[in-house]
Design a protein around this motif. Sequence first.
Motif, PDB file in Angstrom:
ATOM      1  N   ALA A   1       2.955  24.853  20.029  1.00 38.89           N
ATOM      2  CA  ALA A   1       3.482  25.292  18.535  1.00 38.89           C
ATOM      3  C   ALA A   1       2.729  24.420  17.512  1.00 38.89           C
ATOM      4  O   ALA A   1       2.673  23.314  17.439  1.00 38.89           O
ATOM      5  CB  ALA A   1       5.029  25.160  18.681  1.00 38.89           C
ATOM      6  N   ARG A   2       2.063  25.357  16.314  1.00 40.27           N
ATOM      7  CA  ARG A   2       1.777  24.629  15.295  1.00 40.27           C
ATOM      8  C   ARG A   2       2.749  23.896  14.594  1.00 40.27           C
ATOM      9  O   ARG A   2       3.963  24.280  14.177  1.00 40.27           O
ATOM     10  CB  ARG A   2       0.745  25.502  14.483  1.00 40.27           C
ATOM     11  N   GLY A   3       2.667  22.596  13.891  1.00 41.90           N
ATOM     12  CA  GLY A   3       3.488  22.210  12.674  1.00 41.90           C
ATOM     13  C   GLY A   3       3.728  20.883  13.243  1.00 41.90           C
ATOM     14  O   GLY A   3       2.777  19.831  13.797  1.00 41.90           O
ATOM     15  N   THR A   4       4.806  20.335  13.071  1.00 41.94           N
ATOM     16  CA  THR A   4       5.050  18.589  13.273  1.00 41.94           C
ATOM     17  C   THR A   4       5.538  18.342  14.483  1.00 41.94           C
ATOM     18  O   THR A   4       6.031  17.229  14.852  1.00 41.94           O
ATOM     19  CB  THR A   4       6.192  18.279  12.288  1.00 41.94           C
TER      20      THR A   4
ATOM     21  N   THR B   1       6.534  25.247  23.213  1.00 46.82           N
ATOM     22  CA  THR B   1       7.155  25.715  22.132  1.00 46.82           C
ATOM     23  C   THR B   1       7.586  24.714  21.196  1.00 46.82           C
ATOM     24  O   THR B   1       8.482  25.183  20.237  1.00 46.82           O
ATOM     25  CB  THR B   1       8.351  26.599  22.641  1.00 46.82           C
ATOM     26  N   GLY B   2       7.422  23.651  21.345  1.00 50.53           N
ATOM     27  CA  GLY B   2       7.998  22.566  20.536  1.00 50.53           C
ATOM     28  C   GLY B   2       7.692  21.289  21.012  1.00 50.53           C
ATOM     29  O   GLY B   2       6.643  21.117  21.723  1.00 50.53           O
ATOM     30  N   HIS B   3       8.373  20.049  20.729  1.00 49.26           N
ATOM     31  CA  HIS B   3       8.300  18.750  21.120  1.00 49.26           C
ATOM     32  C   HIS B   3       8.063  18.725  22.808  1.00 49.26           C
ATOM     33  O   HIS B   3       8.713  19.488  23.507  1.00 49.26           O
ATOM     34  CB  HIS B   3       9.445  17.985  20.704  1.00 49.26           C
ATOM     35  N   ALA B   4       7.070  17.871  23.232  1.00 50.86           N
ATOM     36  CA  ALA B   4       7.000  17.674  24.597  1.00 50.86           C
ATOM     37  C   ALA B   4       6.481  16.359  25.106  1.00 50.86           C
ATOM     38  O   ALA B   4       5.388  15.964  25.486  1.00 50.86           O
ATOM     39  CB  ALA B   4       5.807  18.625  25.018  1.00 50.86           C
TER      40      ALA B   4
ATOM     41  N   ALA C   1       6.595  12.832  27.243  1.00 49.73           N
ATOM     42  CA  ALA C   1       6.731  12.380  28.622  1.00 49.73           C
ATOM     43  C   ALA C   1       6.814  13.452  29.713  1.00 49.73           C
ATOM     44  O   ALA C   1       5.682  14.237  29.842  1.00 49.73           O
ATOM     45  CB  ALA C   1       8.153  11.445  28.692  1.00 49.73           C
ATOM     46  N   GLY C   2       7.849  13.757  30.412  1.00 49.99           N
ATOM     47  CA  GLY C   2       7.852  14.650  31.534  1.00 49.99           C
ATOM     48  C   GLY C   2       7.479  16.027  31.105  1.00 49.99           C
ATOM     49  O   GLY C   2       6.832  16.892  31.795  1.00 49.99           O
ATOM     50  N   GLY C   3       7.887  16.337  29.796  1.00 48.38           N
ATOM     51  CA  GLY C   3       7.463  17.690  29.127  1.00 48.38           C
ATOM     52  C   GLY C   3       5.941  17.804  29.111  1.00 48.38           C
ATOM     53  O   GLY C   3       5.285  18.900  29.529  1.00 48.38           O
ATOM     54  N   ALA C   4       5.527  16.585  28.508  1.00 47.57           N
ATOM     55  CA  ALA C   4       3.951  16.508  28.523  1.00 47.57           C
ATOM     56  C   ALA C   4       3.156  16.609  29.905  1.00 47.57           C
ATOM     57  O   ALA C   4       2.226  17.462  30.160  1.00 47.57           O
ATOM     58  CB  ALA C   4       3.427  15.413  27.899  1.00 47.57           C
ATOM     59  N   VAL C   5       3.925  15.996  31.034  1.00 41.95           N
ATOM     60  CA  VAL C   5       3.613  15.922  32.297  1.00 41.95           C
ATOM     61  C   VAL C   5       3.408  17.327  32.993  1.00 41.95           C
ATOM     62  O   VAL C   5       2.114  17.800  33.379  1.00 41.95           O
ATOM     63  CB  VAL C   5       4.370  15.120  33.349  1.00 41.95           C
ATOM     64  N   LEU C   6       4.383  18.070  32.624  1.00 42.06           N
ATOM     65  CA  LEU C   6       4.405  19.544  33.330  1.00 42.06           C
ATOM     66  C   LEU C   6       2.961  20.341  32.620  1.00 42.06           C
ATOM     67  O   LEU C   6       2.518  20.975  33.333  1.00 42.06           O
ATOM     68  CB  LEU C   6       5.628  20.131  32.829  1.00 42.06           C
ATOM     69  N   SER C   7       3.010  19.965  31.308  1.00 46.12           N
ATOM     70  CA  SER C   7       1.771  20.917  30.722  1.00 46.12           C
ATOM     71  C   SER C   7       0.492  20.709  31.218  1.00 46.12           C
ATOM     72  O   SER C   7      -0.441  21.426  31.243  1.00 46.12           O
ATOM     73  CB  SER C   7       1.937  20.772  29.206  1.00 46.12           C
ATOM     74  N   ILE C   8       0.449  19.425  31.549  1.00 47.52           N
ATOM     75  CA  ILE C   8      -1.134  18.941  31.790  1.00 47.52           C
ATOM     76  C   ILE C   8      -1.379  19.434  33.452  1.00 47.52           C
ATOM     77  O   ILE C   8      -2.507  19.340  33.622  1.00 47.52           O
ATOM     78  CB  ILE C   8      -1.380  17.413  31.640  1.00 47.52           C
TER      79      ILE C   8
ATOM     80  N   GLY D   1       1.705   4.615  24.658  1.00 42.49           N
ATOM     81  CA  GLY D   1       2.776   5.384  24.595  1.00 42.49           C
ATOM     82  C   GLY D   1       2.572   6.318  23.472  1.00 42.49           C
ATOM     83  O   GLY D   1       3.486   6.567  22.862  1.00 42.49           O
ATOM     84  N   ALA D   2       1.513   6.668  23.208  1.00 40.64           N
ATOM     85  CA  ALA D   2       1.265   7.553  22.062  1.00 40.64           C
ATOM     86  C   ALA D   2       1.640   9.145  21.916  1.00 40.64           C
ATOM     87  O   ALA D   2       1.630   9.607  22.905  1.00 40.64           O
ATOM     88  CB  ALA D   2      -0.366   7.762  21.614  1.00 40.64           C
ATOM     89  N   MET D   3       2.341   9.298  20.889  1.00 38.34           N
ATOM     90  CA  MET D   3       2.900  10.644  20.493  1.00 38.34           C
ATOM     91  C   MET D   3       2.101  11.261  19.544  1.00 38.34           C
ATOM     92  O   MET D   3       2.020  10.709  18.534  1.00 38.34           O
ATOM     93  CB  MET D   3       4.320  10.711  20.189  1.00 38.34           C
ATOM     94  N   LEU D   4       1.252  12.508  19.939  1.00 37.64           N
ATOM     95  CA  LEU D   4       0.483  13.247  18.912  1.00 37.64           C
ATOM     96  C   LEU D   4       1.070  14.300  18.439  1.00 37.64           C
ATOM     97  O   LEU D   4       1.811  15.024  19.072  1.00 37.64           O
ATOM     98  CB  LEU D   4      -0.836  13.480  19.774  1.00 37.64           C
ATOM     99  N   ASP D   5       0.764  14.546  16.952  1.00 34.61           N
ATOM    100  CA  ASP D   5       1.153  15.917  16.594  1.00 34.61           C
ATOM    101  C   ASP D   5       0.308  16.962  17.280  1.00 34.61           C
ATOM    102  O   ASP D   5      -0.750  16.664  17.882  1.00 34.61           O
ATOM    103  CB  ASP D   5       1.313  15.888  14.846  1.00 34.61           C
ATOM    104  N   SER D   6       0.587  18.262  16.875  1.00 26.50           N
ATOM    105  CA  SER D   6       0.063  19.292  17.461  1.00 26.50           C
ATOM    106  C   SER D   6      -1.686  19.670  17.035  1.00 26.50           C
ATOM    107  O   SER D   6      -2.380  19.675  17.937  1.00 26.50           O
ATOM    108  CB  SER D   6       0.703  20.670  17.143  1.00 26.50           C
ATOM    109  N   GLU D   7      -1.707  19.163  15.903  1.00 26.33           N
ATOM    110  CA  GLU D   7      -3.246  19.247  15.430  1.00 26.33           C
ATOM    111  C   GLU D   7      -4.107  17.965  16.031  1.00 26.33           C
ATOM    112  O   GLU D   7      -5.091  18.537  16.570  1.00 26.33           O
ATOM    113  CB  GLU D   7      -3.028  18.890  13.981  1.00 26.33           C
TER     114      GLU D   7
END
Length: 251
Positions: free
Chosen positions: A118-121, A98-101, A103-110, A159-165
């Motif tokens: 969420a689409r956007g920035t 639902t927004g920024h994710a 490190a650990g937030g990204a880990v849970l998702s994968i 350590g790249a952080m990608l936008d949603s697109e």
Amino acid sequence: MLDIIQHDSIHELRLARKPVNALDPALVRTLRSAVEAAPNQDARALVLSGAPGLFSAGLDVPTLLQLDRDAFRVFWNDFFGLCAALARSPIPIVAAITGHAPAGGAVLSIMCDYRIMARGTYRIGLNEVQVGLSVPECIQAALRRLVGTYRAERMMVAGAMLDSEQADAIGLVDELADVDAVVPRAVAWLSELLKFPPRAMGETRRLARADLAAVFADPRALPVEDFLDGWFAPEAQQVLSALVARLKAKG
């Protein structure tokens, strides 16, 4: 800390630890228990969600820096246990990002079956090296199966952080939706999946995810001590402490 919302047989586990859904020992333990218990509580599928605009800010570094090695070992075993619960879940799970994710937030998702962001920035990625930490092999393996070996290497080393697109373009997430439509879309996707004959769908899913499940099959083989060595190394402690100082300065 964790809200459980029922959409008929689909249960939504909504992270609700203000202000940024940071993963501290209590939240990780609570979420792990909820994921493990769900199949015995009449859930046929799960949605893992966060607050609008912020899925999870990752590890609660200020809190975790206060732990000694023994206490941190307990936490990290729980975190790997949470990853295992997601990866080995007998029921499908959609990450409603639902927004920024970071490190650990990204880990849970994968670790989940499917990812709707969420689409956007908003940004997502494994940015551990930026804060002086390495990415454990079990987590690297989960990322490689999504985006491929070389792309995963480039993302993690930088350590790249990608936008949603960008995340959608490379397969780090599966689809995008407006921020207020992420959870409804996750529920809809699972509802369609649950229409299939359950034994056939479940067995096919089990076989398809066997590689990921195998990574977490033996808790004793997970690199807990290696991660602890990295966390308590002078380089990591210096970088993490500087990060906490910057966060405090921002108020």
